[in-house]
Scaffold this motif. Structure first.
Motif, short mmCIF file in Angstrom:
data_model
loop_
_atom_site.label_atom_id
_atom_site.label_comp_id
_atom_site.label_asym_id
_atom_site.label_seq_id
_atom_site.Cartn_x
_atom_site.Cartn_y
_atom_site.Cartn_z
N ARG A 25 14.14 -38.19 2.02
CA ARG A 25 14.92 -37.93 0.81
C ARG A 25 14.99 -36.43 0.49
O ARG A 25 15.56 -36.04 -0.52
CB ARG A 25 14.30 -38.67 -0.39
CG ARG A 25 14.43 -40.19 -0.32
CD ARG A 25 13.71 -40.83 -1.50
NE ARG A 25 13.90 -42.28 -1.52
CZ ARG A 25 14.25 -42.97 -2.60
NH1 ARG A 25 14.49 -42.34 -3.74
NH2 ARG A 25 14.39 -44.29 -2.55
N GLY A 26 14.34 -35.63 1.34
CA GLY A 26 14.40 -34.19 1.15
C GLY A 26 13.25 -33.58 0.39
O GLY A 26 13.28 -32.39 0.05
N HIS A 27 12.21 -34.38 0.12
CA HIS A 27 11.07 -33.88 -0.63
C HIS A 27 10.00 -33.31 0.30
O HIS A 27 9.95 -33.64 1.49
CB HIS A 27 10.47 -35.00 -1.48
CG HIS A 27 11.43 -35.62 -2.44
ND1 HIS A 27 11.97 -34.93 -3.50
CD2 HIS A 27 11.96 -36.87 -2.50
CE1 HIS A 27 12.78 -35.71 -4.18
NE2 HIS A 27 12.80 -36.90 -3.59
N CYS A 28 9.15 -32.47 -0.26
CA CYS A 28 8.03 -31.90 0.48
C CYS A 28 6.78 -32.74 0.24
O CYS A 28 6.45 -33.04 -0.91
CB CYS A 28 7.79 -30.46 0.02
SG CYS A 28 6.28 -29.71 0.69
N VAL A 29 6.11 -33.13 1.32
CA VAL A 29 4.88 -33.91 1.21
C VAL A 29 3.78 -33.22 2.01
O VAL A 29 3.94 -32.97 3.20
CB VAL A 29 5.06 -35.35 1.72
CG1 VAL A 29 3.77 -36.14 1.52
CG2 VAL A 29 6.21 -36.05 1.03
N VAL A 30 2.70 -32.91 1.34
CA VAL A 30 1.52 -32.34 1.99
C VAL A 30 0.44 -33.42 2.02
O VAL A 30 0.20 -34.10 1.02
CB VAL A 30 1.01 -31.10 1.22
CG1 VAL A 30 -0.29 -30.59 1.83
CG2 VAL A 30 2.07 -30.01 1.22
N SER A 31 -0.20 -33.58 3.17
CA SER A 31 -1.23 -34.62 3.33
C SER A 31 -2.60 -33.99 3.52
O SER A 31 -2.74 -32.97 4.20
CB SER A 31 -0.90 -35.51 4.53
OG SER A 31 0.33 -36.18 4.35
N VAL A 32 -3.62 -34.62 2.92
CA VAL A 32 -4.98 -34.11 3.02
C VAL A 32 -5.94 -35.29 2.91
O VAL A 32 -5.63 -36.31 2.28
CB VAL A 32 -5.26 -33.08 1.90
CG1 VAL A 32 -5.17 -33.75 0.53
CG2 VAL A 32 -6.61 -32.40 2.08
N SER A 33 -7.10 -35.18 3.54
CA SER A 33 -8.14 -36.19 3.39
C SER A 33 -8.88 -35.96 2.08
O SER A 33 -9.05 -34.82 1.63
CB SER A 33 -9.13 -36.12 4.55
OG SER A 33 -10.29 -36.89 4.28
N GLU A 34 -9.34 -37.04 1.46
CA GLU A 34 -10.11 -36.87 0.23
C GLU A 34 -11.39 -36.08 0.48
O GLU A 34 -11.94 -35.48 -0.44
CB GLU A 34 -10.43 -38.21 -0.42
CG GLU A 34 -11.41 -39.09 0.33
CD GLU A 34 -11.79 -40.34 -0.48
OE1 GLU A 34 -12.07 -40.21 -1.68
OE2 GLU A 34 -11.77 -41.43 0.11
N ASP A 35 -11.86 -36.06 1.74
CA ASP A 35 -13.05 -35.28 2.06
C ASP A 35 -12.82 -33.78 1.84
O ASP A 35 -13.78 -33.03 1.64
CB ASP A 35 -13.45 -35.51 3.52
CG ASP A 35 -13.94 -36.93 3.77
OD1 ASP A 35 -14.54 -37.51 2.85
OD2 ASP A 35 -13.72 -37.45 4.88
N LYS A 36 -11.56 -33.34 1.88
CA LYS A 36 -11.24 -31.92 1.72
C LYS A 36 -10.50 -31.63 0.42
O LYS A 36 -10.08 -30.50 0.18
CB LYS A 36 -10.40 -31.44 2.91
CG LYS A 36 -11.11 -31.59 4.25
CD LYS A 36 -10.24 -31.12 5.41
CE LYS A 36 -10.97 -31.25 6.74
NZ LYS A 36 -10.14 -30.81 7.88
N LEU A 37 -10.36 -32.64 -0.42
CA LEU A 37 -9.53 -32.50 -1.62
C LEU A 37 -10.09 -31.46 -2.59
O LEU A 37 -9.33 -30.69 -3.20
CB LEU A 37 -9.38 -33.85 -2.31
CG LEU A 37 -8.35 -33.93 -3.44
CD1 LEU A 37 -6.96 -33.60 -2.93
CD2 LEU A 37 -8.36 -35.33 -4.05
#
Length: 284
Positions: free
Chosen positions: A34-46
């Motif tokens: 849809r044109g959005h930016c998504v950044v992914s991270v593990s909760e271990d590094k949140l």
């Protein structure tokens, strides 16, 4: 828009690491399309990026580490979360969850809650029953035990004490068909299946035995599950329910953000719809 996706730590995904990651990836892919930016991270590094979390329009994910959740909740009070963090904490703490169900009259088996404050019960409970770890989600099979005698019950409680578990719930065993359900509150999406039809984390579903195919109203189950979702404030949810021969339904477990492995594509569509409805309300 910018979204932050948080993977569940592997230690909270026993035998389910790939499935838990897959539903988050499916949601992220749809948002990116849809044109959005998504950044992914593990909760271990949140917590390492905690100062940046407020820069995202919405955070969604599968956090389970109570220490991480509490720190993020304290420092990111203005951030929009798909599953509000205090609701996730209540799902993590079984005693807190069952107390909410008691107060909101959610249909569930009779239970007694044992904490440092004493005992809170909504009925008498006879054998057989379940003893469930009360502080933190179940990580090993021994955190949820079916007992039929005083000796078995004492052994479970002593094991809890030896492992530093300070609270627990005792819940009446209900004979009937064991059903797993999956929903996204605020959408039309709802899916159910018999427990024996899918993967089992610890094999405890076998206690209820083979399903009989008891008749029940699916729309009533959705209403019950959505009611529980609203009570806990966790719109992305899953759980377990026992259906008795007469069609009566009792929720025996309720979780924030399951893997949806049996209905991933439909669930991902519904989750994205829920996300967009939330951010659109903020924009207005």
């Amino acid at each position: 828009m910018r979204f932050l996706s948080v993977y569940r730590s592997e230690r909270f995904s026993p035998n389910m690491v790939s499935a838990d990651s897959a539903i988050l990836d499916a949601v992220s892919d749809r948002l990116k399309q849809r044109g959005h930016c998504v950044v992914s991270v593990s909760e271990d590094k949140l917590t390492y990026m905690i100062d940046d979390i407020d820069s995202y329009d919405l955070v969604f994910g599968m956090m389970r580490d109570s220490d991480v959740i509490e720190e993020v909740a304290e420092k990111c009070q203005d951030t929009l979360f798909l599953n509000p963090l205090y609701g996730v904490l209540d799902c993590n703490e079984r005693v807190a969850l069952l107390e909410i169900f008691m107060d909101e009259n959610i249909s569930m088996p009779a239970c007694a809650l044992y904490t440092h404050l004493g005992i809170k019960s909504n009925d008498d409970i006879d054998f057989p029953f379940w003893i469930k770890k009360g502080d933190g989600c179940a990580q090993v099979k021994e955190d949820t035990c079916y007992v039929t005698t005083n000796e078995e019950a004492s052994a479970v409680v002593n094991d809890f004490k030896s492992r530093g578990i300070t609270s627990f719930a005792v819940q009446r065993h209900i004979a009937g068909d064991l059903i797993k359900f999956y929903g996204v509150e605020g959408t039309d999406f709802f899916y159910w299946r018999y427990a024996s039809d899918g993967h089992s984390k610890f094999g405890l579903e076998s206690i209820n035995g083979k399903e009989h195919g008891y008749q029940f109203c699916v729309s009533d189950l959705k209403r019950l599950a959505d009611k529980a979702s609203v009570a806990v404030d966790v719109p992305v949810y899953g759980g377990d329910c026992v259906v008795k021969e007469n069609g009566d339904m009792f929720i025996i477990d309720f979780n924030d953000w399951p893997s949806y492995s049996c209905c991933r594509e439909e669930a991902a569509d519904a989750i994205v719809s829920r996300i967009m409805s939330m951010v659109e309300k903020i924009e207005k």
